[in-house]
Design a protein around this motif. Structure first.
Motif, PDB file in Angstrom:
ATOM      1  N   GLU A  26       0.899  -1.156  -0.012  1.00 30.61           N
ATOM      2  CA  GLU A  26       0.036  -0.182   0.014  1.00 30.61           C
ATOM      3  C   GLU A  26       0.941   1.238   0.053  1.00 30.61           C
ATOM      4  O   GLU A  26       0.567   2.130  -0.836  1.00 30.61           O
ATOM      5  N   ALA A  29       2.306   1.687  -3.384  1.00 27.67           N
ATOM      6  CA  ALA A  29       1.466   2.212  -4.357  1.00 27.67           C
ATOM      7  C   ALA A  29       1.134   3.647  -4.229  1.00 27.67           C
ATOM      8  O   ALA A  29       1.199   4.487  -5.013  1.00 27.67           O
ATOM      9  N   PHE A  30       1.107   4.193  -2.628  1.00 24.36           N
ATOM     10  CA  PHE A  30       0.783   5.639  -2.601  1.00 24.36           C
ATOM     11  C   PHE A  30       2.114   6.302  -2.960  1.00 24.36           C
ATOM     12  O   PHE A  30       2.052   7.409  -3.567  1.00 24.36           O
ATOM     13  N   GLY A  33       2.037   6.869  -6.577  1.00 24.15           N
ATOM     14  CA  GLY A  33       0.902   7.756  -6.965  1.00 24.15           C
ATOM     15  C   GLY A  33       1.271   9.180  -6.594  1.00 24.15           C
ATOM     16  O   GLY A  33       0.491  10.163  -6.764  1.00 24.15           O
ATOM     17  N   THR A 119      -5.011   9.465  -8.780  1.00 22.07           N
ATOM     18  CA  THR A 119      -3.751   8.645  -8.666  1.00 22.07           C
ATOM     19  C   THR A 119      -3.058   8.984  -7.237  1.00 22.07           C
ATOM     20  O   THR A 119      -2.094   8.464  -6.888  1.00 22.07           O
ATOM     21  N   ASP A 121      -3.646   7.687  -3.577  1.00 25.38           N
ATOM     22  CA  ASP A 121      -4.147   6.684  -2.943  1.00 25.38           C
ATOM     23  C   ASP A 121      -4.415   7.097  -1.562  1.00 25.38           C
ATOM     24  O   ASP A 121      -4.077   6.737  -0.584  1.00 25.38           O
ATOM     25  N   GLU A 123      -7.092   5.935   0.158  1.00 23.89           N
ATOM     26  CA  GLU A 123      -7.647   4.899   1.090  1.00 23.89           C
ATOM     27  C   GLU A 123      -6.504   4.402   1.817  1.00 23.89           C
ATOM     28  O   GLU A 123      -6.587   3.906   2.900  1.00 23.89           O
ATOM     29  N   MET A 124      -5.162   4.175   1.325  1.00 24.29           N
ATOM     30  CA  MET A 124      -4.108   3.957   2.010  1.00 24.29           C
ATOM     31  C   MET A 124      -3.747   4.839   3.037  1.00 24.29           C
ATOM     32  O   MET A 124      -3.483   4.306   4.032  1.00 24.29           O
TER      33      MET A 124
END
Ligand code: GTP
Length: 391
Positions: A26, A29-30, A33, A119, A121, A123-124
């Motif tokens: 996560e 990913a962040f 992004g 783009t 994140d 949620e994370m």
């Protein structure tokens, strides 16, 4: 308190005590992004080590005062110097770790960021968040800030209903007392009405009137941090027992660098008492900085021998004593009761031991978690032919 910029993020384990969860995938990913992130400020190279720290997010419109709050509370910047702070254009993450009790990360968000960009994140970010502080500039028109607050809170709640939502009605130094209360009532009402209209009245918002030009920002931050300390009820209980057996009227457990109080006994706190404590800590630290020797480990001129007694002109005595290398106890008691200083010191000794035991439990939990993580990693590297070992 040691505040440092870190490049390695914290662990990925579910923390049974805190209920927070971080995950390397996560985080990466962040990171991917968010192209504006600096290495060393937001480097997510390896997260499977160490302790999981509760995350505190600082959000709000541009120039609402987010970075100033962080600098004044955790970097001892003088409020006037914040006039020269440049606008934040990247998310800045900072580790604040002064003891096992006060240990968290602060994420300062740039005001102009498009928070709901696909783009990005979010949620994370929200999943690992303990508290979301939304800063509203009370000297500005707050209609836009309120709609932003609503959007942020509703999105965050959907991802993580356990987040504490804290609203700082900030820069109230320019307002009269009546005006402050009026503003708070208005902002509170509008924010709650917006939530009720969306059928989300179950979301709880806490409001604080804050300014970096007085102690209100430290007090508000203390309350935010206290909610993230799982041992708070134990600490409060210990303080209650200590004061009732020692003839003390009020006792605070302070983080000496940030002047955040992490616990107090269950009697109510008044602002004046809190301000006196802050002043006493400043006096002790300033005098020690000038004439004392800094501890090699902490860099602070504060050690086991640190203590101070101040007799006020109203027959009250203030008594400060070192508890751990970052924590101090500050008590208020009547002059007559201070005659039994031997008893107070003995009780304090017992209190200190009890605190140490609470610390030890936490350290053990952290060590077990680390062991578990390492075991998981070695298993993973075995199944992947040793290629996945992060070290
Ligand atoms: N009067 C007053 N001014 C404040 C207070 N806190 C911050 N400011 C001022 O507000 C201005 C903006 O502060 P910043 O901390 O840069 O605001 P920010 O929210 O981080 O702004 P961005 O980085 O653009 O998102 C600075 O000039 C600060 O001196 C306060 O409590 N009272």
């Amino acid at each position: 308190m040691t505040t440092e910029r870190v490049s390695a993020p914290s662990g990925d384990e579910e923390d049974p005590a805190l209920g927070y969860y971080d995950n390397e995938d996560e985080l990466e990913a962040f990171s991917a992004g968010e192209p504006g992130c600096e290495d060393g400020v937001l480097g997510f190279s390896h997260s499977l080590s160490g302790e999981v720290k509760p995350r505190i997010l600082l959000m709000g419109l541009r120039r609402s005062g987010k970075s100033s709050i962080q600098k004044v509370v955790f970097h001892k910047m003088s409020p006037n110097e914040t006039l020269f702070l440049e606008s934040t254009n990247k998310i800045c993450r900072e580790d604040v770790s002064s003891s096992s009790f006060v240990s968290f990360q602060i994420w300062d968000f740039p005001g102009q960021i498009d928070f709901f960009d696909p783009t990005f994140d979010y949620e994370m970010i929200f999943r690992g968040t303990g508290a979301l502080i939304f800063v509203i500039d009370s000297q500005d028109d707050y209609v836009e800030a309120l709609s932003r607050l609503h959007l942020t809170v509703t999105r965050a709640y959907k991802v993580n209903p356990d987040i504490n939502f804290e609203v700082f009605i900030h820069k109230v130094d320019g307002l009269s007392d009546d005006h402050k209360i009026e503003k708070q009532r208005d902002i509170q009402k509008r924010a709650r009405d917006d939530l009720a209209d969306a059928g989300l009245e179950r979301i709880h918002l806490s409001f604080y009137l804050t300014s970096i030009y007085d102690h209100s920002i430290f007090e508000a931050f203390s309350k935010v941090v206290q909610k993230l300390i799982p041992q708070l009820p134990t600490l409060e209980n210990l303080l209650n027992i200590f004061i009732s057996n020692s003839g003390i009227e009020k006792a605070f457990l302070f983080d000496v660098v940030s002047k955040i109080y992490i616990a107090t006994d269950s009697s109510p706190v008044d602002m004046q008492t809190y301000e006196l404590c802050c002043d006493m800590i400043d006096v002790v630290i300033d005098i020690s900085c000038i004439y004392g020797l800094a501890d090699t480990e902490t860099g602070l001129p504060y050690d086991k021998e640190s203590m101070a007694i101040i007799h006020l002109n109203n027959t009250t005595v203030m008594y400060l004593k070192e508890v751990t290398k970052f924590l101090a106890m500050v008590c208020f008691l009547r002059k007559d009761n201070f005659e039994r200083k031997g008893l107070i010191d003995y009780n304090f000794h017992c209190f200190k031991q009890a605190i140490q035991e609470v610390f030890d439990v936490r350290v053990k939990v952290q060590q077990n978690r680390k062991l578990l993580t390492n075991r998981r990693w070695s298993k993973l590297s075995l199944t992947n032919g040793g290629l996945n070992n992060p070290r």
